[in-house]
Design a protein around this motif. Structure first.
Motif, PDB file in Angstrom:
ATOM      1  N   ARG A 331     -32.022 -41.055 -15.008  1.00 19.18           N
ATOM      2  CA  ARG A 331     -32.018 -39.637 -14.595  1.00 19.18           C
ATOM      3  C   ARG A 331     -30.802 -39.081 -14.830  1.00 19.18           C
ATOM      4  NH1 ARG A 331     -34.010 -39.957  -8.615  1.00 19.18           N
ATOM      5  NH2 ARG A 331     -32.773 -41.831  -8.779  1.00 19.18           N
ATOM      6  N   PRO A 332     -29.711 -39.780 -14.824  1.00 20.00           N
ATOM      7  CA  PRO A 332     -28.352 -39.130 -14.855  1.00 20.00           C
ATOM      8  C   PRO A 332     -28.385 -38.866 -16.501  1.00 20.00           C
ATOM      9  CG  PRO A 332     -28.079 -41.141 -13.454  1.00 20.00           C
ATOM     10  CD  PRO A 332     -29.420 -41.123 -14.182  1.00 20.00           C
ATOM     11  N   LEU A 333     -29.001 -39.337 -17.423  1.00 17.27           N
ATOM     12  CA  LEU A 333     -28.871 -39.144 -18.890  1.00 17.27           C
ATOM     13  C   LEU A 333     -28.890 -37.490 -18.966  1.00 17.27           C
ATOM     14  CD1 LEU A 333     -30.009 -42.261 -20.602  1.00 17.27           C
ATOM     15  CD2 LEU A 333     -27.563 -41.724 -19.936  1.00 17.27           C
ATOM     16  N   PRO A 334     -28.361 -36.984 -20.112  1.00 14.22           N
ATOM     17  CA  PRO A 334     -28.685 -35.759 -20.341  1.00 14.22           C
ATOM     18  C   PRO A 334     -30.170 -35.424 -20.650  1.00 14.22           C
ATOM     19  CG  PRO A 334     -26.649 -36.199 -21.600  1.00 14.22           C
ATOM     20  CD  PRO A 334     -27.334 -37.479 -20.742  1.00 14.22           C
ATOM     21  N   GLN A 335     -30.826 -34.135 -20.685  1.00 13.01           N
ATOM     22  CA  GLN A 335     -32.067 -33.867 -20.694  1.00 13.01           C
ATOM     23  C   GLN A 335     -32.322 -34.240 -22.382  1.00 13.01           C
ATOM     24  OE1 GLN A 335     -34.433 -31.974 -18.464  1.00 13.01           O
ATOM     25  NE2 GLN A 335     -35.819 -33.009 -19.794  1.00 13.01           N
ATOM     26  N   ARG A 336     -31.462 -33.821 -23.174  1.00 12.31           N
ATOM     27  CA  ARG A 336     -31.759 -34.065 -24.817  1.00 12.31           C
ATOM     28  C   ARG A 336     -32.104 -35.613 -24.965  1.00 12.31           C
ATOM     29  NH1 ARG A 336     -27.297 -32.328 -26.471  1.00 12.31           N
ATOM     30  NH2 ARG A 336     -27.864 -30.328 -27.072  1.00 12.31           N
ATOM     31  N   GLU A 337     -31.039 -36.441 -24.200  1.00 12.79           N
ATOM     32  CA  GLU A 337     -31.079 -37.922 -24.625  1.00 12.79           C
ATOM     33  C   GLU A 337     -32.402 -38.460 -23.993  1.00 12.79           C
ATOM     34  OE1 GLU A 337     -28.851 -42.034 -24.328  1.00 12.79           O
ATOM     35  OE2 GLU A 337     -27.740 -40.031 -24.209  1.00 12.79           O
ATOM     36  N   ARG A 338     -32.559 -38.017 -22.751  1.00 13.11           N
ATOM     37  CA  ARG A 338     -34.096 -38.549 -22.095  1.00 13.11           C
ATOM     38  C   ARG A 338     -35.224 -38.155 -23.069  1.00 13.11           C
ATOM     39  NH1 ARG A 338     -32.100 -35.911 -17.585  1.00 13.11           N
ATOM     40  NH2 ARG A 338     -34.006 -34.628 -17.385  1.00 13.11           N
ATOM     41  N   ARG A 339     -35.384 -36.973 -23.475  1.00 13.33           N
ATOM     42  CA  ARG A 339     -36.317 -36.579 -24.251  1.00 13.33           C
ATOM     43  C   ARG A 339     -36.534 -37.363 -25.631  1.00 13.33           C
ATOM     44  NH1 ARG A 339     -40.753 -32.462 -24.766  1.00 13.33           N
ATOM     45  NH2 ARG A 339     -41.512 -32.794 -27.120  1.00 13.33           N
ATOM     46  N   GLN A 340     -35.369 -37.579 -26.156  1.00 13.13           N
ATOM     47  CA  GLN A 340     -35.491 -38.492 -27.496  1.00 13.13           C
ATOM     48  C   GLN A 340     -36.037 -40.131 -27.150  1.00 13.13           C
ATOM     49  OE1 GLN A 340     -31.333 -38.271 -28.645  1.00 13.13           O
ATOM     50  NE2 GLN A 340     -31.458 -36.591 -29.540  1.00 13.13           N
ATOM     51  N   ARG A 341     -35.674 -40.380 -26.037  1.00 13.20           N
ATOM     52  CA  ARG A 341     -36.086 -41.822 -25.741  1.00 13.20           C
ATOM     53  C   ARG A 341     -37.830 -41.616 -25.092  1.00 13.20           C
ATOM     54  NH1 ARG A 341     -31.561 -45.281 -22.555  1.00 13.20           N
ATOM     55  NH2 ARG A 341     -29.839 -44.343 -23.704  1.00 13.20           N
TER      56      ARG A 341
END
Length: 550
Positions: A331-341
């Motif tokens: 959850r602490p990761l940026p929105q963009r990176e969470r979306r890519q994953r």
């Protein structure tokens, strides 16, 4: 019981957040863990199960009080709350009782459910004789399944954090699933909420949902559109799908475990890698678009899902965030990176099982806020409520907060019609003495056959002063009383807003609306100028689709 009744009274008597927080802190400093466990359950939204049928309760009150039926009814109409009425009309108690809340709920009230009517009445009389007015009032709320008090779950979490020294966000995490009715609160579970040394997360437990703020200003105030991820805002059931080695869990935003109600989504969860948690929306999806919430609603609350209902309303998970990957909280990761994953995981699952009811929420690509605003006008034709705006660098927060991330919901304006107040009931809590729950009608027919047809109820949207003013008018214009309801001479017009509309064979108007609330009191309009049933029919999704197609 006495301690919790005192807390209930303190919470109900004030609108001050600091006063409520102080009352909660005092309670937690004194209450045994078993009692605190149940108090936390009820205050956080857990619902008591009705243990005494309403008719039997009323008959028992009549016999215990010695009142005639008409007198009890008059007392109820004067007070506005049946539990409070009961607490006031019974004879004074002759016994003392210091039994705690947990024992009352588990050993005295729970056995009443389904018991013989004579036994129930004997026990009620015994219990009433042990309790004072405040405790009897609380007892009525618990046995009737109608417990409600003006305190937020967030405030309960703050009080627990203050009491224990555990960070409030950690408390919020631990409380996820606490109010699910399938697991009873216990002293051990309560201790787990406030244990400063325990950092474990139970298998299958969801994360606190991150909630968006309503966008009140023009979106251009948010800066460069390139810094925002834009998705359509869907009208379904917000859910987290948790996949751990032990199995799959589906949690609603209301923290209810709904795995058995959505076998299609459970199948999706079973195909996810272990240690995965996805946040998304459960929808009925057909022909590349979501169907109205009313279609999904057909299967909500059903104990048995037949083949026919599964075929008529097949559920799909539209995933829009990844909270846990390979067992790690991301959850602490940026929105963009969470979306890519998230896209990578969904692509992998669909490559192995393309038939599964899983898709990623599509991103809306535009180069300017003006272009996005123009696209937003198509929302209803697309079956959505507007847009979700998420900063590309936002972490996934807890609740409706802005300190670690930013989400906005840019919803379309609600449907609205002008309608006439025709029935009224007393409110609850601090509004129990006022008529605040209203039934509204629109016109149907023409000429001498024109009549008002009720179609919606609403109880929110007015100021306290407006409620008092309307209450006075209702009392002056009452035509008839039946039970707690008054019919009134039609004189008042209100603009009623609502989020959705559908056909309904259960309503006399043939119409049902979703989330109705009063937008304003139309003092400038006569009742003859209110909207018509034909106007409502023109707002139905099929009518909108015809207009769009044309």
């Amino acid at each position: 019981m006495k301690r919790f009744a005192r807390l209930y009274g303190e919470l109900d008597a004030t609108t001050s957040t600091s006063a409520k927080l102080a009352a909660l802190e005092r309670y937690y400093a004194q209450a045994p863990a078993a009692d605190a466990a149940w108090a936390t359950y009820f205050l956080s939204g857990g619902k008591p199960r009705q243990v005494v049928p309403s008719r039997l309760l009323r008959d028992s009150v009549l016999r215990a009080s010695g009142l005639d039926d008409w007198m009890l009814e008059e007392c109820y109409l004067a007070v506005g709350d049946f539990s409070e009425t009961v607490s006031l009309v019974l004879p004074p108690p002759t016994l003392e009782d210091d039994t705690g809340l947990a024992e009352w709920v588990e050993q005295r009230l729970a056995p009443l459910r389904g018991a013989d009517a004579a036994l129930i009445e004997d026990k009620l009389r015994e219990y009433w004789d042990r309790l004072g007015t405040a405790e009897r009032f609380l007892l009525g709320k618990l046995i009737g399944g109608a417990f409600r008090v003006g305190v937020s779950k967030l405030l309960v979490q703050r009080a627990l954090a203050s009491h224990s020294g555990v960070d409030a966000k950690t408390v919020a995490q631990r409380m996820m699933g606490y109010t699910d009715g399938n697991t009873a609160p216990t002293a051990e579970r309560f201790a787990g909420l406030i244990d400063a040394a325990d950092s474990r997360r139970e298998s299958g437990q969801p994360y606190p949902f991150f909630l968006a703020h309503q966008l009140g200003a023009a979106p251009a105030t948010l800066g460069d559109i390139a810094q925002w991820m834009v998705e359509w805002k869907y009208d379904g059931i917000r859910a987290q799908v948790v996949r751990h080695n032990e199995g799959t869990w589906i949690w609603s935003r209301g923290e209810e475990l709904v795995t058995d109600r959505f076998p299609e989504i459970a199948a999706v969860g079973a195909a996810l890698p272990a240690g995965t948690v996805i946040d998304g929306e459960i929808l009925v999806w057909r022909d590349e678009r979501p169907l109205p919430f009313a279609v999904l609603q057909k299967r909500i609350g059903r104990k048995t899902l037949t083949k026919a209902i599964l075929a008529e309303a097949p559920a799909t998970l539209v995933a829009y965030d990844l909270l846990e990957e390979a067992g790690k909280d991301i959850r602490p990761l940026p929105q963009r990176e969470r979306r890519q994953r998230l896209e990578s995981i969904v692509a992998g699952v669909r490559a192995q099982a393309p038939e599964l009811a899983l898709r990623v929420s599509p991103l809306v690509q535009t180069s300017s806020w003006d272009e996005l605003a123009a696209l937003r006008t198509q929302s209803r034709a697309r079956g959505v409520e507007g847009f979700m705006l998420k900063r590309v660098d936002a972490a996934y927060g807890v609740g409706r907060t802005k300190d670690v991330g930013t989400w906005w919901k840019w919803k379309i304006d609600p449907y609205s019609v002008d309608c006439v107040l025709v029935y009224a009931q007393h409110g609850s809590g601090r509004r129990a003495s006022l008529y605040t729950d209203f039934t509204f009608a629109v016109w149907d027919g023409a000429g001498n056959d024109r009549k008002l047809v009720p179609f919606a109820k609403a109880y929110s949207g007015l100021t306290d002063e407006e409620f008092r003013e309307v209450d006075a008018i209702i009392r002056r214009t009452t035509i008839e009383k039946f039970g707690p309801v008054r019919s009134v001479t039609p004189t008042l017009v209100f603009e009623l807003g609502f989020e959705g509309i559908q056909r309904s064979s259960r309503h006399k108007s043939g119409i049902a609306v979703r989330f109705p609330r009063m937008l304003r009191w139309r003092r400038d309009k006569a009742i003859a100028e209110a909207n018509t049933l034909a106007d409502l029919n023109e707002l139905l999704p099929e009518a909108t689709a015809r207009g769009h197609a044309g």
